[in-house]
Design a protein around this motif. Structure first.
Motif, mmCIF file in Angstrom:
data_model
loop_
_atom_site.group_PDB
_atom_site.id
_atom_site.type_symbol
_atom_site.label_atom_id
_atom_site.label_comp_id
_atom_site.label_asym_id
_atom_site.label_seq_id
_atom_site.Cartn_x
_atom_site.Cartn_y
_atom_site.Cartn_z
ATOM 1 N N ALA A 242 4.749 1.170 -5.565
ATOM 2 C CA ALA A 242 5.461 1.753 -4.421
ATOM 3 C C ALA A 242 4.639 1.573 -3.147
ATOM 4 N N VAL A 243 3.331 1.777 -3.260
ATOM 5 C CA VAL A 243 2.467 1.700 -2.072
ATOM 6 C C VAL A 243 2.400 0.264 -1.546
ATOM 7 N N VAL A 244 2.171 -0.705 -2.450
ATOM 8 C CA VAL A 244 1.944 -2.072 -1.939
ATOM 9 C C VAL A 244 3.237 -2.744 -1.469
ATOM 10 N N THR A 245 4.392 -2.230 -1.913
ATOM 11 C CA THR A 245 5.653 -2.836 -1.438
ATOM 12 C C THR A 245 6.284 -1.979 -0.347
ATOM 13 N N ASN A 246 5.565 -0.930 0.048
ATOM 14 C CA ASN A 246 6.092 -0.037 1.083
ATOM 15 C C ASN A 246 7.445 0.537 0.658
ATOM 16 N N LEU A 266 -4.368 7.447 -3.501
ATOM 17 C CA LEU A 266 -3.214 6.834 -2.820
ATOM 18 C C LEU A 266 -2.845 7.631 -1.579
ATOM 19 N N ARG A 267 -3.099 8.933 -1.595
ATOM 20 C CA ARG A 267 -2.879 9.718 -0.359
ATOM 21 C C ARG A 267 -3.881 9.270 0.700
ATOM 22 N N GLU A 268 -5.124 9.026 0.255
ATOM 23 C CA GLU A 268 -6.133 8.530 1.200
ATOM 24 C C GLU A 268 -5.665 7.194 1.804
ATOM 25 N N ALA A 269 -4.931 6.431 1.002
ATOM 26 C CA ALA A 269 -4.422 5.139 1.493
ATOM 27 C C ALA A 269 -3.197 5.335 2.388
ATOM 28 N N GLY A 270 -2.802 6.584 2.588
ATOM 29 C CA GLY A 270 -1.714 6.869 3.528
ATOM 30 C C GLY A 270 -0.368 7.107 2.887
ATOM 31 N N ALA A 271 -0.272 6.991 1.554
ATOM 32 C CA ALA A 271 1.042 7.166 0.913
ATOM 33 C C ALA A 271 1.475 8.627 0.976
ATOM 34 N N GLN A 272 2.788 8.817 1.039
ATOM 35 C CA GLN A 272 3.307 10.180 0.944
ATOM 36 C C GLN A 272 3.653 10.410 -0.532
ATOM 37 N N ILE A 273 3.120 11.480 -1.100
ATOM 38 C CA ILE A 273 3.351 11.711 -2.536
ATOM 39 C C ILE A 273 3.883 13.122 -2.731
ATOM 40 N N ALA A 279 7.637 15.179 -12.528
ATOM 41 C CA ALA A 279 8.028 13.955 -11.817
ATOM 42 C C ALA A 279 7.150 13.816 -10.579
ATOM 43 N N ILE A 280 7.144 12.630 -10.043
ATOM 44 C CA ILE A 280 6.332 12.382 -8.855
ATOM 45 C C ILE A 280 7.046 11.308 -8.026
ATOM 46 N N THR A 281 7.081 11.492 -6.716
ATOM 47 C CA THR A 281 7.694 10.474 -5.856
ATOM 48 C C THR A 281 6.615 9.904 -4.947
ATOM 49 N N VAL A 282 6.537 8.597 -4.900
ATOM 50 C CA VAL A 282 5.531 7.937 -4.059
ATOM 51 C C VAL A 282 6.266 7.128 -2.994
ATOM 52 N N ILE A 283 5.927 7.402 -1.745
ATOM 53 C CA ILE A 283 6.604 6.719 -0.638
ATOM 54 C C ILE A 283 5.561 5.975 0.186
ATOM 55 N N GLY A 284 5.681 4.666 0.229
ATOM 56 C CA GLY A 284 4.757 3.862 1.033
ATOM 57 C C GLY A 284 4.984 4.126 2.517
ATOM 58 N N ALA A 314 -6.202 -2.217 -2.242
ATOM 59 C CA ALA A 314 -7.277 -2.356 -1.255
ATOM 60 C C ALA A 314 -7.234 -3.742 -0.611
ATOM 61 N N ALA A 315 -6.772 -4.733 -1.377
ATOM 62 C CA ALA A 315 -6.764 -6.119 -0.866
ATOM 63 C C ALA A 315 -5.848 -6.276 0.340
ATOM 64 N N ILE A 316 -4.831 -5.394 0.456
ATOM 65 C CA ILE A 316 -3.925 -5.519 1.620
ATOM 66 C C ILE A 316 -4.068 -4.317 2.572
ATOM 67 N N ALA A 317 -5.117 -3.520 2.346
ATOM 68 C CA ALA A 317 -5.296 -2.323 3.191
ATOM 69 C C ALA A 317 -5.859 -2.712 4.556
ATOM 70 N N LYS A 318 -5.778 -1.749 5.505
ATOM 71 C CA LYS A 318 -6.177 -2.072 6.893
ATOM 72 C C LYS A 318 -7.675 -2.294 7.091
ATOM 73 N N GLY A 319 -8.502 -1.528 6.366
ATOM 74 C CA GLY A 319 -9.952 -1.655 6.597
ATOM 75 C C GLY A 319 -10.664 -2.176 5.356
ATOM 76 N N THR A 320 -11.908 -1.729 5.181
ATOM 77 C CA THR A 320 -12.717 -2.190 4.044
ATOM 78 C C THR A 320 -12.856 -1.068 3.020
ATOM 79 N N SER A 321 -12.558 -1.377 1.785
ATOM 80 C CA SER A 321 -12.685 -0.387 0.700
ATOM 81 C C SER A 321 -13.803 -0.835 -0.235
ATOM 82 N N ILE A 322 -14.413 0.153 -0.883
ATOM 83 C CA ILE A 322 -15.462 -0.177 -1.855
ATOM 84 C C ILE A 322 -15.047 0.380 -3.211
ATOM 85 N N ILE A 323 -15.096 -0.474 -4.208
ATOM 86 C CA ILE A 323 -14.755 -0.025 -5.563
ATOM 87 C C ILE A 323 -15.968 -0.248 -6.462
ATOM 88 N N VAL A 324 -16.378 0.833 -7.137
ATOM 89 C CA VAL A 324 -17.526 0.749 -8.050
ATOM 90 C C VAL A 324 -16.998 0.953 -9.467
#
Ligand code: UD1
Length: 417
Positions: A242-246, A266-273, A279-284, A314-324
């Motif tokens: 949902a997030v990557v396809t808006n 995903l909220r940090e990534a700006g999604a509305q959840i 149930a859960i609704t995710v809105i890009g 993260a690959a299509i996000a606006k800034g730089t993300s770090i994944i460990v």
């Protein structure tokens, strides 16, 4: 070689129901060996890892019958304590059989298990734990021989809260005379599910969900019926879709508490959840924002099984993300494929630095492991143009019908065998 062919760019919208969890089903199937009575499992996921596990049970002598939702395993006539090499290599979860086979036959012979190529995946914690329960373990020629005539309760301290080792030891201890304590146990939701099943069978297990599990072994256990909980990793994968396809996707039949770590990122990534009871609704909300740091860890930490999918976001996000990646070594194989799609990612040891690009582009890529394959499908959904994901069967190990569900949500995706 099965392929998934995706024309990216569609916004995914709609509802779907999440199927039963692979990681809950597999240990519960193994627990069927702890009783001579039939066991019934509902809401089981029809995925290839599960069918492989059923083949192992049949090899051991169990009778397996299933229909769409209901599966019956009857191990009354089970007689083999040797794990077939070929099946064991196909599925790492065959290792869960070690505890139950030992408990049932007081003997077990295994080969080193296979599964996804995501690092060395040793089994030392399983073996050391079993030794603490009085099992004599010898290794020769790639095989492990366990002799458990003196199997009994004992104290186990795991050096790492391994999910599989915790489950294996819980099952062996359930039929071992005396009391067992497993310390530094894994706390994943699937452990609590196994505890419920073992208690339903007549054993006395406490503490699942905390880091100390106490088990009072019994001489004999009964049959059980179990309904698989929804698969939190499948749910998480659709949340990222949902997030990557808006788009806007509502997932029904989920346990939102199991998804908190994913929801937070995903909220940090700006999604509305929006979170409901089950149930859960995710809105890009347009292009995702960077996620400063995602570090995988044992539950309730961020699940390693969602790391690859988050790499795509993260690959299509606006800034730089770090994944460990702190759980498995060698779990960044999808990154090389994402680079072919135009991602900007640098890996150093277990750290990925991901500088988001405005848009990925379609390419021919290969699923290298189960979740890495899912991450490439997600990348294809949001990329410009056509993506071909090869070795799609790897994805079938954990997703029932990924492409048909994505199609129903509006994706342009098809399979070619
Ligand atoms: C389970 C899940 C898998 C998930 C993983 C971590 C199932 C069927 N699979 O796998 O989807 O990715 O938990 O959440 O439930 N380790 C050792 N020695 C051992 C056992 C494990 O060093 O004897 C290490 C592993 O190499 C890995 C870490 O511990 O680095 C976690 O592994 P573990 O929790 O055992 O994962 P699995 O049970 O294999």
């Amino acid at each position: 070689m099965a392929k998934l062919i995706i024309n990216g760019g569609a916004k995914l919208e709609g509802e779907l129901s999440i199927h039963g969890a692979k990681n809950a089903a597999l240990p519960v199937f193994a627990a069927a060996l702890l009783t001579e009575e039939p066991v019934i499992i509902y809401n089981w996921p029809a995925i290839s890892d599960v069918y492989n596990m059923l083949s192992i049970l049949e090899h051991i002598g169990a009778h397996v019958a299933y229909e769409k939702d209901k599966l019956v395993i009857d191990t009354r006539r089970a007689l083999r304590w040797e794990m077939p090499d070929k099946l064991a290599k196909e599925i790492r979860s065959s290792i869960f059989m070690m505890g139950p086979i030992l408990a049932r036959f007081r003997m077990a012979r295994f080969t080193y298990p296979g599964g996804c190529e995501i690092g060395s995946r040793p089994i030392d914690l399983h073996l050391r734990g079993l030794k603490n329960l009085g099992v004599n373990v010898t290794e020769a020629g790639g095989h492990i021989m366990c002799e458990g005539r003196r199997l009994k309760g004992g104290d186990v301290h795991l050096d790492y809260p391994s999910v599989g080792a915790t489950e294996n030891l819980m099952m062996a201890a359930a039929l071992a005379p005396g009391n067992t304590a497993i310390r530094n146990a894994a706390r994943e939701p699937e452990i609590a599910e196994l505890q419920d099943v073992l208690n339903q069978m007549g054993s006395d297990v406490k503490g699942a969900g905390s880091s100390t599990i106490l088990i009072e072994g019994k001489g004999k256990l009964r049959g059980f019926s179990y309904t698989c909980i929804p698969d939190r990793i499948v749910a998480g994968t659709f949340m990222v879709a949902a997030v990557v396809t808006n788009g806007k996707i509502t997932l029904k039949n989920v346990i939102p508490e199991h998804l908190f770590a994913i929801t937070a990122k995903l909220r940090e990534a700006g999604a509305q959840i929006k979170v409901y009871d089950d149930a859960i609704t995710v809105i890009g909300q347009g292009r995702p924002k960077e996620m400063h740091l995602i570090e995988t860890g044992p539950y309730p930490g961020f699940p390693t099984d969602m790391q690859a999918q988050m790499c795509t976001a993260a690959a299509i996000a606006k800034g730089t993300s770090i994944i460990v990646e702190s759980v498995f070594d060698n779990r960044f194989k999808h990154v090389g494929e994402l680079l072919r799609m135009g991602a900007n990612i640098v890996i150093k040891n277990n750290v990925a630095v991901i500088k988001g690009v405005e848009r990925l582009h379609g390419a021919e890529v290969k699923s290298m492991d189960l979740r890495g394959g899912a991450a490439l499908v997600l990348a294809g959904l949001c990329a410009q143009g056509k993506t071909v994901v090869e070795q799609a069967r790897i994805i079938d190990r954990g997703y029932e019908t990924l492409e048909s569900e994505l199609s129903l949500l509006g994706a342009d995706i098809r399979r070619e065998d």
